[in-house]
Scaffold this motif. Structure first.
Motif, PDB file in Angstrom:
ATOM      1  N   UNK A  32       0.802  -1.277  -0.093  1.00 37.89           N
ATOM      2  CA  UNK A  32      -0.152  -0.035   0.133  1.00 37.89           C
ATOM      3  C   UNK A  32       0.876   1.303   0.041  1.00 37.89           C
ATOM      4  N   UNK A  33       2.110   1.227  -0.399  1.00 35.38           N
ATOM      5  CA  UNK A  33       3.052   2.166  -0.411  1.00 35.38           C
ATOM      6  C   UNK A  33       2.808   2.816  -1.828  1.00 35.38           C
ATOM      7  N   UNK A  34       3.246   4.060  -1.936  1.00 31.60           N
ATOM      8  CA  UNK A  34       2.978   4.985  -3.151  1.00 31.60           C
ATOM      9  C   UNK A  34       3.736   4.102  -4.237  1.00 31.60           C
ATOM     10  N   UNK A  35       4.878   3.548  -4.014  1.00 30.98           N
ATOM     11  CA  UNK A  35       5.860   3.027  -5.180  1.00 30.98           C
ATOM     12  C   UNK A  35       4.616   1.666  -5.658  1.00 30.98           C
ATOM     13  N   UNK A  36       4.331   0.958  -4.819  1.00 30.55           N
ATOM     14  CA  UNK A  36       3.730  -0.198  -5.226  1.00 30.55           C
ATOM     15  C   UNK A  36       2.310   0.010  -5.940  1.00 30.55           C
ATOM     16  N   UNK A  37       1.638   1.094  -5.182  1.00 27.46           N
ATOM     17  CA  UNK A  37       0.218   1.516  -5.936  1.00 27.46           C
ATOM     18  C   UNK A  37       0.416   2.348  -7.175  1.00 27.46           C
ATOM     19  N   UNK A  38       1.393   3.007  -7.352  1.00 23.96           N
ATOM     20  CA  UNK A  38       1.710   3.737  -8.607  1.00 23.96           C
ATOM     21  C   UNK A  38       2.108   2.813  -9.632  1.00 23.96           C
ATOM     22  N   UNK A  39       2.608   1.442  -9.147  1.00 24.56           N
ATOM     23  CA  UNK A  39       3.017   0.718 -10.373  1.00 24.56           C
ATOM     24  C   UNK A  39       1.722  -0.368 -10.530  1.00 24.56           C
ATOM     25  N   UNK A  40       0.952  -0.481  -9.672  1.00 28.19           N
ATOM     26  CA  UNK A  40      -0.344  -1.174 -10.029  1.00 28.19           C
ATOM     27  C   UNK A  40      -1.155  -0.436 -10.998  1.00 28.19           C
ATOM     28  N   UNK A  41      -1.389   0.805 -10.645  1.00 23.64           N
ATOM     29  CA  UNK A  41      -2.189   1.770 -11.548  1.00 23.64           C
ATOM     30  C   UNK A  41      -1.646   1.903 -12.960  1.00 23.64           C
ATOM     31  N   UNK A  42      -0.399   1.952 -13.098  1.00 29.39           N
ATOM     32  CA  UNK A  42       0.408   2.223 -14.260  1.00 29.39           C
ATOM     33  C   UNK A  42      -0.188   0.835 -15.144  1.00 29.39           C
ATOM     34  N   UNK A  43      -0.007  -0.287 -14.333  1.00 30.91           N
ATOM     35  CA  UNK A  43      -0.320  -1.547 -15.357  1.00 30.91           C
ATOM     36  C   UNK A  43      -1.795  -1.553 -15.684  1.00 30.91           C
ATOM     37  N   UNK A  44      -2.825  -1.012 -14.849  1.00 26.78           N
ATOM     38  CA  UNK A  44      -4.069  -0.864 -15.233  1.00 26.78           C
ATOM     39  C   UNK A  44      -4.532   0.256 -16.084  1.00 26.78           C
ATOM     40  N   UNK A  45      -3.513   1.154 -16.519  1.00 27.03           N
ATOM     41  CA  UNK A  45      -3.606   2.320 -17.263  1.00 27.03           C
ATOM     42  C   UNK A  45      -2.953   2.037 -18.710  1.00 27.03           C
TER      43      UNK A  45
END
Length: 331
Positions: free
Chosen positions: A300-313
């Motif tokens: 739930x860190x910024x690094x992980x969530x940023x990566x997840x969102x990039x994958x879904x975008x």
């Protein structure tokens, strides 16, 4: 059946957590732009890397071929236990493999036993060359699922890819597994990487399955990295994940902007670095360190969530996703 083996590790808390993860996945898949403050529930699976050392020199493997640039080592058992202890209420299964040969870890038996004692389904992938030599220690604590890599049915074809490997040792391992009593024998999946030099042996796998009581045989497409390796791809196009366009390799399917694996679980390297995905073989996308943070805090860190969102975008723009077969959409 594999499903029946898995069911015994379930409880209401794990099922509810899995459902929560699925709803987060759906939010990301269908309306990621609207949800700026996504929070990930506890992971339902984790991949551990017992070691990134290997006894073989497989040509397309970054570990075996020597292309892995990160440090090599063995996972500390106490660190592993700590992760299990803090996540066992929600973990349904763990994978004891990433890079390297997990059976090289001198406490791999204890790692399997500890997970199973904490009601977690265990899976391990091996080239099986050293399985006969460790079989006596392992047979009382077999993983629930064992993946055995076998990419040729003669020594010549087998060692063409599995450099330094011995086919006879793999067959000996399969024989030993087949003789285990039903209550001790793991679910055995044989993985066969299909190349131009072994595709003609595929019909022979059926007899192998029967002889060694193998539960499943998976024909896997090989992952290549540049045009110089095109010649090793099988002639039968259904066994290749690529098409060749103007001499260039192009993955046959279009990437969807979605990935279940990075939502439902994560990867932990031998030294405790948390990665979003098993395709990050050289740990280029380190999101945190479980030696200093909890798994869920890193997820739930910024690094992980940023990566997840990039994958879904914009998954198609992420280099390590371009060779992945997770969630591919056929053309």
């Amino acid at each position: 059946m594999l499903g029946l083996r898995l069911v015994k590790y379930l409880n209401s808390r794990k099922i509810l957590n899995f459902i929560k993860l699925y709803f987060v996945f759906l939010k990301l898949k269908f309306c990621v732009k609207k949800h700026k403050n996504i929070k990930l529930p506890q992971p339902s699976f984790l991949s551990f890397e017992p070691t990134n050392y290997c006894n073989l020199k497989c040509k397309l493997c970054v570990s075996g071929s020597g292309k892995l640039t990160r440090p090599k080592g063995f996972m500390d058992f106490e660190m592993y236990k700590n992760v299990i202890d803090k996540n066992k209420k929600y973990l349904i299964n763990i994978l004891l493999h990433l890079q390297g040969e997990p059976l090289l870890h001198n406490q791999i038996v204890e790692m399997i036993a500890y997970a199973k004692a904490n009601n977690i389904f265990t899976e391990l992938s091996t080239n099986a060359n050293i399985l006969p030599s460790v079989f006596e220690n392992l047979k009382e604590n077999m993983p629930d699922k064992l993946i055995v890599s076998l990419d040729g049915l003669t020594q010549e074809t087998y060692s063409k890819y599995r450099v330094n490997g011995e086919l006879q040792k793999v067959l000996e391992a399969l024989e030993l597994l087949s003789k285990l009593s039903k209550d001790k024998r793991p679910y055995v999946e044989l993985q066969f990487l299909v190349f131009s030099h072994n595709e003609n042996q595929i019909p022979e796998l059926k007899s192998l399955k029967s002889k060694y009581k193998i539960d499943k045989i998976s024909l896997k497409t090989a992952q290549i990295y540049d045009e110089s390796e095109i010649n090793i791809l099988p002639k039968n196009k259904k066994y290749s994940r690529y098409k060749i366009v103007n001499g260039k390799i192009v993955i046959k399917s279009k990437l969807k902007n979605a990935c279940k694996r990075i939502v439902f679980g994560s990867v932990i390297t031998w030294d405790g670095k948390l990665l979003p995905c098993c395709f990050d073989k050289d740990a280029d996308f380190i999101c945190g360190d479980i030696n200093t943070s909890s798994v869920n805090a890193v997820r739930n860190s910024n690094n992980y969530l940023m990566f997840v969102k990039n994958v879904f975008l914009h998954r198609q723009n992420i280099e390590m996703c371009k060779n992945c077969t997770e969630g591919l959409k056929n053309e």
